[in-house]
Design an enzyme around this catalytic site. Structure first.
Site, PDB file in Angstrom:
ATOM      1  N   LYS A  78       0.650  -1.108   0.042  1.00 61.29           N
ATOM      2  CA  LYS A  78       0.153  -0.039   0.097  1.00 61.29           C
ATOM      3  C   LYS A  78       0.930   1.184   0.124  1.00 61.29           C
ATOM      4  O   LYS A  78       1.728   1.457   0.671  1.00 61.29           O
ATOM      5  CB  LYS A  78      -0.733  -0.209   1.414  1.00 61.29           C
ATOM      6  CG  LYS A  78      -1.788   1.058   1.192  1.00 61.29           C
ATOM      7  CD  LYS A  78      -2.592   1.039   2.598  1.00 61.29           C
ATOM      8  CE  LYS A  78      -3.842   2.230   2.681  1.00 61.29           C
ATOM      9  NZ  LYS A  78      -4.701   2.015   3.832  1.00 61.29           N
ATOM     10  N   SER A 158      -9.578   2.133   2.733  1.00 65.65           N
ATOM     11  CA  SER A 158      -8.920   2.927   1.979  1.00 65.65           C
ATOM     12  C   SER A 158      -7.809   1.915   1.394  1.00 65.65           C
ATOM     13  O   SER A 158      -7.250   2.153   0.342  1.00 65.65           O
ATOM     14  CB  SER A 158      -8.288   3.742   2.756  1.00 65.65           C
ATOM     15  OG  SER A 158      -7.271   3.273   3.715  1.00 65.65           O
ATOM     16  N   SER A 182     -10.123   0.064   7.098  1.00 61.35           N
ATOM     17  CA  SER A 182      -9.747  -0.033   5.889  1.00 61.35           C
ATOM     18  C   SER A 182      -9.018  -1.052   5.231  1.00 61.35           C
ATOM     19  O   SER A 182      -8.416  -1.253   4.304  1.00 61.35           O
ATOM     20  CB  SER A 182      -8.663   1.124   5.759  1.00 61.35           C
ATOM     21  OG  SER A 182      -9.358   2.410   5.347  1.00 61.35           O
TER      22      SER A 182
HETATM   23  N1  GLN Z   1     -13.198   4.536   5.734  1.00 62.65           N
HETATM   24  C1  GLN Z   1     -12.656   5.015   7.231  1.00 62.65           C
HETATM   25  C2  GLN Z   1     -12.378   6.430   6.793  1.00 62.65           C
HETATM   26  O1  GLN Z   1     -12.545   7.068   6.012  1.00 62.65           O
HETATM   27  C3  GLN Z   1     -11.657   4.342   7.528  1.00 62.65           C
HETATM   28  C4  GLN Z   1     -10.268   4.665   6.898  1.00 62.65           C
HETATM   29  C5  GLN Z   1      -9.396   3.707   7.331  1.00 62.65           C
HETATM   30  O2  GLN Z   1      -9.434   2.937   7.961  1.00 62.65           O
HETATM   31  N2  GLN Z   1      -7.938   4.219   6.994  1.00 62.65           N
HETATM   32  O3  GLN Z   1     -11.681   7.220   7.759  1.00 62.65           O
END
Ligand code: GLN
Length: 492
Positions: A78, A158, A182
């Site tokens: 990532k 994400s 995410s």
């Molecule tokens: N979807 C969540 C956010 O937008 C979680 C993101 C994540 O876990 N990095 O904050």
């Protein structure tokens, strides 16, 4: 070629040991697959030369009988992990051109165990999002499609590039990070396995920070065994991260097939949400039956503060983000837009460098931390977070594990939910509580929705009980017999 791509990591590792395949062959197959699936936009960069060099070195070590746990296994990273000499932008324009001079602890652990780096994977900008739509490197399309509708679906976020590439077979496994879901949500959307370990298990050193008290790295892989294998290598006690824990990780692979006879599993009643799709409820009930068939007892439990998790998260995470992202000032990293004064240069750089969602989070975070609002929002959220954590501590006095759906729906078409941020935030409703509590959780593919898109179940364990998680994950995986392959996977 295709055979190489269909092997699991555990199978490939065994084949490397008995010399029926080489690391170079395996790596070439994945580099080819990454190229063949380029239209998905899962990779931000394919590091061909590096991958080939690492694979050759792996073959040399294997020839001497010195292969590590992940020797020769091609892994995607990532773009939130610092990779030495390889551009790392967190998919934000503000980090354009930033090439770290050091390697993150987690990726270094993987390379030390022999893994081969395929390249960097797309993600939401600074890991803020649930559909991989906020990336400055463009959206990622899920390799899964719905027959006849011609639409591109969200891979989740994400870690969208990570989940999409594992499902598309353009990486054997991938690193992810999970702040509020995410790893688990994209894994569920893409029909793969994702683990968010206990907070502190994986070092955050060299991972671009979003919300430091929540950020955790973890694996995304095709099977529970593969994800356990990879997780075991990712974790370490690291003095470079003050929140890294010394607690030794149990031997996950050694007990992964031990089963769950006698385990007590809690079914939290608060995870039944208004408007939740019937097929999600049906999957959840089926999951309960699978665990019972394997010898576990399931009981209804209550986590009374669950309904406050989402609002709490969307105060705590932006607050920490606004502070973490203050470092992007045009001086130390990446992009810089000049101005008439120093202040103007800061403002120009930040206005040009951050995307819309990141700007929104910085504004929310700055607001909830500002004088006069700090007590009303930030402190209140911190207190609520403690209550949420206490819910888990209490419930784990009674049960060994929790079973919940991973997401409130299957994947949605790209572009459908980016209109209204709150609709997007609702995606995290089942994943955020475990993040706030710091406990380990995983998402396992459990079946297909009526439109043919994957669904996942979430397992949540007490702190440091990743062993329970993978044992139960293995039971769900076996019972579900999830064998569907994404229609746009390489070699399909
Ligand atoms: N979807 C969540 C956010 O937008 C979680 C993101 C994540 O876990 N990095 O904050």
């Amino acid at each position: 070629m295709t055979d190489l791509l269909t092997m699991t990591a555990v199978e490939a590792r065994a084949a490397l040991d008995d010399k029926s395949i080489s690391a170079v062959e395996l790596t070439e197959a994945y580099l080819g697959a990454a190229q063949a699936t380029e239209a998905l936009n899962a990779y931000t960069e394919i590091t061909h030369d590096k991958a080939r060099d690492m694979a050759k070195a792996s073959d040399a070590r294997l020839a001497k009988g010195e292969g590590g746990a992940l020797e020769g296994l091609p892994i995607g990273v990532k773009d939130l992990f610092c990779t030495e000499g390889v551009e790392t932008t967190a998919c934000s324009n503000i980090l354009n051109g930033y090439k770290p001079v050091y390697e993150s602890t987690v990726t270094q652990n993987l390379w030390t165990d022999g893994a081969v780096m395929l390249g960097k994977l797309n993600c939401d900008e600074f890991a803020m999002g649930s559909a991989n739509e906020t990336s400055a490197r463009g959206k990622v399309s899920s390799p899964w499609t719905v027959d006849g509708d011609g639409q591109d679906y969200a891979p989740g976020g994400s870690s969208g590039g990570s989940a999409a590439s594992v499902a598309a077979r353009s990486s054997l496994m991938a690193t992810g990070t999970d702040t509020g879901g995410s790893i688990r949500q994209p894994a569920a959307f893409c029909g793969v396995v994702g683990i968010k370990p206990t907070y502190g298990r994986c070092s955050r050193r060299g991972i671009v920070a979003f919300a430091s008290s929540l950020d955790q790295a973890g694996p995304i892989a095709r099977t529970v065994e593969d994800s356990a294998l990879m997780l075991q290598s990712m974790v370490s006690h690291d003095l470079g991260d003050s929140t890294s824990v010394a607690e030794p990780m149990p031997d996950l692979m050694g007990q992964i097939n031990d089963g769950i006879k006698g385990l007590k599993v809690g079914i939290p009643s608060e995870y039944t949400m208004d408007g939740m799709a019937d097929e999600i409820t049906a999957q959840w009930q089926e999951g309960r039956k699978w665990l019972e068939d394997a010898g576990a007892t399931c009981v209804e439990v209550s986590l009374p503060h669950t309904k406050y998790a989402l609002p709490t998260y969307y105060i705590v995470a932006p607050a920490e983000a606004s502070s973490n992202l203050a470092r992007y000032d045009g001086v130390r990293y990446g992009a810089r837009v000049e101005g008439g004064s120093l202040d103007e240069m800061y403002a120009n750089t930040r206005a040009a460098g951050f995307g819309e969602e990141v700007t929104r989070r910085i504004l929310i975070g700055t607001y909830v931390l500002s004088a006069g609002y700090y007590d009303a929002y930030y402190i209140k959220a911190q207190k609520t977070r403690r209550l949420i954590q206490n819910d888990f501590i209490e419930v784990f006095k009674e049960v060994d594990l929790l079973l919940t759906p991973a997401t409130p729906s299957a994947a949605f078409p790209l572009g459908q939910k980016d209109v209204d941020p709150v609709t997007m935030y609702l995606n995290d409703v089942f994943t955020v509580p475990a993040s706030l509590a710091g406990v380990p959780a995983m998402s396992v593919p459990s079946g297909l929705a009526s439109n043919g898109l994957p669904l996942g179940l979430q397992l949540i364990a007490p702190s440091f009980r990743e062993d329970t998680l993978v044992k139960a994950g293995r039971v769900v995986e076996k019972a579900a017999g999830f064998a569907a392959i994404a229609s746009r996977a390489a070699g399909v």
